[in-house]
Design a protein around this motif. Structure first.
Motif, PDB file in Angstrom:
ATOM      1  N   CYS C  56      71.587  31.237 -36.491  1.00  0.00           N
ATOM      2  CA  CYS C  56      72.695  30.852 -35.618  1.00  0.00           C
ATOM      3  C   CYS C  56      72.826  31.838 -34.459  1.00  0.00           C
ATOM      4  N   SER C  58      75.166  32.355 -32.373  1.00  0.00           N
ATOM      5  CA  SER C  58      76.469  32.935 -32.043  1.00  0.00           C
ATOM      6  C   SER C  58      77.142  33.543 -33.257  1.00  0.00           C
ATOM      7  N   ILE C  61      78.090  31.368 -38.594  1.00  0.00           N
ATOM      8  CA  ILE C  61      77.958  30.984 -39.998  1.00  0.00           C
ATOM      9  C   ILE C  61      78.036  32.219 -40.882  1.00  0.00           C
ATOM     10  N   CYS C  81      81.157  28.570 -32.693  1.00  0.00           N
ATOM     11  CA  CYS C  81      79.983  27.695 -32.672  1.00  0.00           C
ATOM     12  C   CYS C  81      79.722  27.160 -31.268  1.00  0.00           C
ATOM     13  N   THR C  82      78.457  27.076 -30.896  1.00  0.00           N
ATOM     14  CA  THR C  82      78.116  26.514 -29.594  1.00  0.00           C
ATOM     15  C   THR C  82      77.528  25.117 -29.730  1.00  0.00           C
ATOM     16  N   CYS C  84      74.750  24.021 -31.009  1.00  0.00           N
ATOM     17  CA  CYS C  84      73.348  23.900 -30.644  1.00  0.00           C
ATOM     18  C   CYS C  84      72.554  23.227 -31.744  1.00  0.00           C
ATOM     19  N   TYR C  85      73.074  23.216 -32.953  1.00  0.00           N
ATOM     20  CA  TYR C  85      72.417  22.601 -34.110  1.00  0.00           C
ATOM     21  C   TYR C  85      71.116  23.251 -34.501  1.00  0.00           C
ATOM     22  N   CYS C  87      71.161  25.425 -36.694  1.00  0.00           N
ATOM     23  CA  CYS C  87      71.341  25.539 -38.135  1.00  0.00           C
ATOM     24  C   CYS C  87      70.781  24.313 -38.836  1.00  0.00           C
TER      25      CYS C  87
HETATM   26  S1  SF4 Z   1      75.479  24.608 -34.229  1.00  0.00           S
HETATM   27 FE1  SF4 Z   1      74.963  25.842 -36.007  1.00  0.00          FE
HETATM   28  S2  SF4 Z   1      73.485  27.315 -35.260  1.00  0.00           S
HETATM   29 FE2  SF4 Z   1      74.498  26.460 -33.456  1.00  0.00          FE
HETATM   30  S3  SF4 Z   1      76.167  27.842 -33.073  1.00  0.00           S
HETATM   31 FE3  SF4 Z   1      76.991  26.235 -34.356  1.00  0.00          FE
HETATM   32  S4  SF4 Z   1      76.805  27.012 -36.410  1.00  0.00           S
HETATM   33 FE4  SF4 Z   1      75.489  28.284 -35.137  1.00  0.00          FE
END
Ligand code: SF4
Ligand code: SF4
Lengths: 389, 333, 130
Positions: C56, C58, C61, C81-82, C84-85, C87
């Motif tokens: 992740c 940012s 998690i 969280c940004t 971005c997926y 994760c």
């Molecule tokens: S989408 Fe997932 S990896 Fe991206 S910032 Fe949010 S928790 Fe972190």
């Protein structure tokens, strides 16, 4: 009237990001323009060194939200070169599609904003209305309107199916039709041409001397485009023209972008038609060997350069980014001289300034209040010394 | 004066066609301009306050009245305040003369000159606001406003005289009554009238400082120009004055150049006249907003050059043609 | 000044068109499939490897230990969280999926912590891997 020092910014309606320009004006005439950069310096280059290569993809797209695809594209390119990772051909085409969509909406953003700078709110609203359709396409492909998070090391993260391809084609053809009308407006509208033609001249010799890049350089009649000169991804296989205009004024710089939008639409349509089948990504590589790599791409605003030095492991040792606005800001100080106050927004708009990405550099101008008496040549020297990598 | 007459007089001044009516009509004008511009740009415009956002200008006005007022130490605040009180008053005085019902309360031979004079003074006051604010932006805006002032006011004055010449009168209500009869009596005047109508809308656009002539308060260049330091209650009054200025422009051109009214003999006829005058006003404002929406802002040197070299000579030419045709100096007329 | 029939025509035709504006809180926009909204964790699938947390960008998690089930489960701090997926990409068992929920503003920051309730987290049967 005596000489007034007119301060543009850090907060000013003509600037969409915080940056300051001091203009010495005599009546309506600009005698001197002094930029002061560094208001949105965020220390991103240092942050790159703290994070892993995978995390840095998402950090790099935050350098500039508008041209985020260009940033991730250059970043993954530099990583792939350092780690000798090859990319499947389908992914390369998909990268081109998203990068060109990004260029489309970035240029539309600028042309709309500039119409607004000239007080032409209707054109601004209409262009941004059409930009919204492009944003919806980006959302359809990548999952979000602006920050795309699409490119990844060794490929792209999502595929497009034939339904999506058809939708993209349909919307693009519609936008192209509208855009041809806007092009006519940009070329013929008497108020627009009067405001932009012959304003902010940058001769080709000056353009090369001050190392401007991208549409600013092409607006001065120099045929230079990374996509053609040093093709990355599959630009070598895609036919397109490098748009140049040789009137060297603000109008030329805008028209380069207007035409590039039509070119970009053609590139996307070509890429959609010639999309090869196959996988879209390789397994993620997290660790790089000791390597040094260099990548450049044509971002909407010009040449974008990433230079990576890896000592092996999960994190980069040093990552240097040179964004296009930083290269262009010097050229802009030349354009201002001798023009009127009313022309300042038009000229500033014509370099498509993106200060947030420029200010990632650690060059902060620390001159004291009285040192703005420096002649502009001294300032130029000072700035150019700082910009050496 | 009997008490009844006095009562009627007071009602007329305060309610119709006096302050309350003009205030509401000015707010309606603002709504109309905003909604129209929004629709031209494929937007919605005001929607939330009142039906179709009709009450939005009133809400803005009231909101501004309660906002904090920032007074600069180095500005001449008393002078600015005085100017901002005089400014709407000037426009109200000018709007009194407009024959809303086919006749007006204070109609006299020569009230056209009065209206022109009042608008002329208003430009000077705008300059004063900018100058007293002592802000670089406002000073530049004020200098721009004053350099435009003559270039716009001279042709406006000349062009407003064309219907006066056509109808042989300097009173706005008489012009409005006699315009079509005189035009029909002498059809050679119709092209002159049409030309002057087209030109006067352009000049009025410049006088209102709207696009493409919005130079003195060009937002992207000098922030807000001469009213950059105005906030709170002062801004409310400035905005009100601005709405009244647009209303005055629309109604003055509508009444003098489109005519079509007559001296009402019954309340029903008066109401009909009122509808006609309102429709003319809105039509002229429609034109003004349309011009605003299809142009970019010009530069001050371009505007001055265009006005001094083309518009002023052209307006003088039109006026002289009108005089010649009216005076029967053409042998074939 | 020349005449500009094209733009005038366009502007006048806009007068008859429906405005393009979406009145957002009253009219919801159409969300395409695959929109990156709030993520959803399938607690039963998760093997607690912590890869999502490591990738992740940012630091949104947190791997939380649930003592009663003797396993760790990711907790999403959405305010960091940004979306971005990365994760979801990194997860080896695809336990993280997306939902089209995007209206996240709230005065209560604790609402932005996606934390499985203790009763949802059941002990994993030993030696079973999906
Ligand atoms: S989408 Fe997932 S990896 Fe991206 S910032 Fe949010 S928790 Fe972190
Ligand atoms: S990566 Fe997947 S399996 Fe591993 S901890 Fe995260 S959600 Fe669970």
């Amino acid at each position: 009237m005596s000489i007034i020092e007119l301060i543009f910014g850090p907060q000013h309606p003509a600037l969409h990001e915080p940056e300051m320009f001091r203009f010495h004006v005599d009546g309506e005439k600009v005698i001197e323009a002094i930029p002061r950069i560094g208001y949105v310096h965020r220390g991103i280059e240092k942050l790159f060194e703290q994070k892993t290569h995978v995390q840095n993809i998402y950090l790099s797209e935050r350098i500039c939200g508008i041209c985020n695809v260009a940033h991730t594209l250059t970043y993954v390119n530099v990583i792939e070169r350092a780690g000798d990772i090859d990319v499947p051909p389908r992914a390369k085409y998909l990268r081109v599609i998203v990068a060109e969509l990004n260029r489309l909406h970035s240029h539309m953003l600028l042309l709309g904003a500039v119409a607004e700078l000239m007080g032409f709110t209707t054109l601004f609203m209409l262009i941004w209305r059409d930009r919204e359709k492009i944003m919806d396409l980006v959302e359809l492909i990548t999952g979000n309107r602006v920050i795309s998070a699409y490119n990844t090391i060794g490929g792209v993260r999502r595929d497009i199916d034939s339904d999506k391809a058809d939708k993209i084609r349909k919307v693009l053809l519609k936008v192209e039709e509208e855009w041809k009308e806007y092009k006519k407006t940009w070329m013929e509208d008497p108020t627009i041409t009067r405001r932009t033609m012959g304003v902010g001249i940058l001769k080709p010799r000056d353009a090369l001397k001050y190392c401007v890049v991208g549409p600013v350089l092409r607006g001065s009649g120099v045929k230079s485009d990374v996509r053609k000169d040093d093709p990355y991804e599959v630009y070598g296989d895609i036919p397109f023209n490098v748009v140049t205009y040789d009137t060297c004024d603000s109008w030329a710089r805008y028209m380069v972008r207007v035409d590039e939008i039509l070119e970009s639409i053609n590139i996307i349509l070509y890429a959609l038609d010639n999309l090869p089948q196959g996988e879209i990504r390789r397994p993620l590589v997290r660790r790089l060997p000791e390597a040094e790599a260099f990548a450049k791409t044509e971002a909407p605003r010009g040449e974008l350069v990433y230079h990576l030095y890896s000592k092996g492991g999960f994190k980069p040792y040093r990552l240097k980014v040179r964004t296009p606005t930083f290269a262009n800001i010097l050229g802009a100080t030349i354009m201002f001289k001798g023009e009127r106050i009313a022309d300042i927004p038009v000229i500033l708009g014509s370099i498509d300034p993106c200060f947030a990405c420029e200010d990632r550099h650690t060059i902060v101008d620390l001159r004291s209040g009285k040192s703005f008496m420096l002649s502009s040549r001294e300032i130029t020297r000072k700035f150019s010394r700082g910009s050496k990598p | 004066m009997t008490p009844l007459e006095l009562l009627i007089f007071i009602t007329q001044t305060l309610v119709f066609p006096g302050f309350a009516y003009l205030f509401l009509l000015a707010l309606f004008t603002e709504w109309y301009v905003r909604k129209l511009a929004a629709r031209f740009e494929n937007r919605l415009g005001p929607t939330y306050t009142g039906p179709h956002g009709l009450l939005q200008p009133l809400a803005d006005f009231v909101k501004l009245l309660f906002k904090e007022e920032i007074e600069l130490k180095y500005a001449d605040n008393a002078l600015i305040n005085g100017t901002l009180i005089i400014l709407p008053a000037l426009f109200i005085a000018a709007l009194f003369v407009i024959p809303w019902l086919g006749f007006s309360l204070v109609s006299f031979e020569g009230d056209l000159i009065l209206v022109i004079l009042l608008t002329g003074i208003s430009s000077g006051l705008l300059y004063a606001i900018g100058w007293f604010s002592k802000n670089p932006y406002s000073v530049v805006g004020a200098v721009r406003a004053i350099s435009q002032y003559l270039a716009f006011d001279i042709p406006l004055f000349i062009l407003l005289l064309v219907p006066a010449v056509i109808t042989n009168s300097l009173s706005i209500s008489t012009i409005s009554h006699k315009l079509w009869p005189s035009l029909l009596a002498n059809p050679w005047l119709i092209p002159v009238w049409a030309l002057s109508l087209g030109l006067v809308i352009l000049v009025e656009q410049a006088e209102l400082e709207e696009n493409p002539f919005s130079i003195p308060h060009a937002e992207q260049e000098i922030v807000a120009g001469y009213f950059v330091e105005i906030s709170g209650r002062r801004l409310a009054f400035y905005d009100l004055a601005r709405d009244m200025q647009i209303l005055l422009a629309g109604s003055l051109i509508g009444v003098t150049f489109l005519g079509l009214t007559w001296n009402p003999r019954s309340p029903l006829e008066a109401a009909l006249n009122f509808i006609i005058v309102l429709a003319e006003t809105l039509l002229v404002i429609f034109e003004l907003v349309l011009i605003k929406c299809v142009t970019a802002r010009l530069r001050i040197d371009q505007v001055l050059e265009a006005f001094w070299t083309y518009v002023i000579p052209l307006s003088i030419f039109i006026l002289s043609i009108a005089i010649i045709v009216k005076g029967g100096l053409f042998p074939w007329v | 000044m020349g005449l500009k029939p094209k733009i005038v025509e366009k502007v006048l035709s806009n007068l008859l068109k429906r405005p393009f504006t979406e009145q957002y809180p009253f009219e919801k926009p159409v969300i395409p499939d695959g929109f990156r909204g709030v993520m959803k964790l399938d607690v039963d699938k998760c093997i607690g490897c912590g890869l999502c947390s490591r990738d992740c960008p940012s630091g949104a998690i947190e791997m939380k230990k649930y003592e009663h089930a003797n396993r760790s489960v990711p907790v999403f701090h959405l305010y960091r969280c940004t979306f971005c997926y990365q994760c979801a990409d990194s997860c080896p068992v695809k336990a993280i999926s997306m939902t089209p929920v995007y209206e996240l503003s709230t005065p209560d920051p604790f609402k932005l912590i996606l934390e499985p309730k203790p009763e949802e987290v059941k002990p994993r049967p030993r030696g079973v891997r999906k």
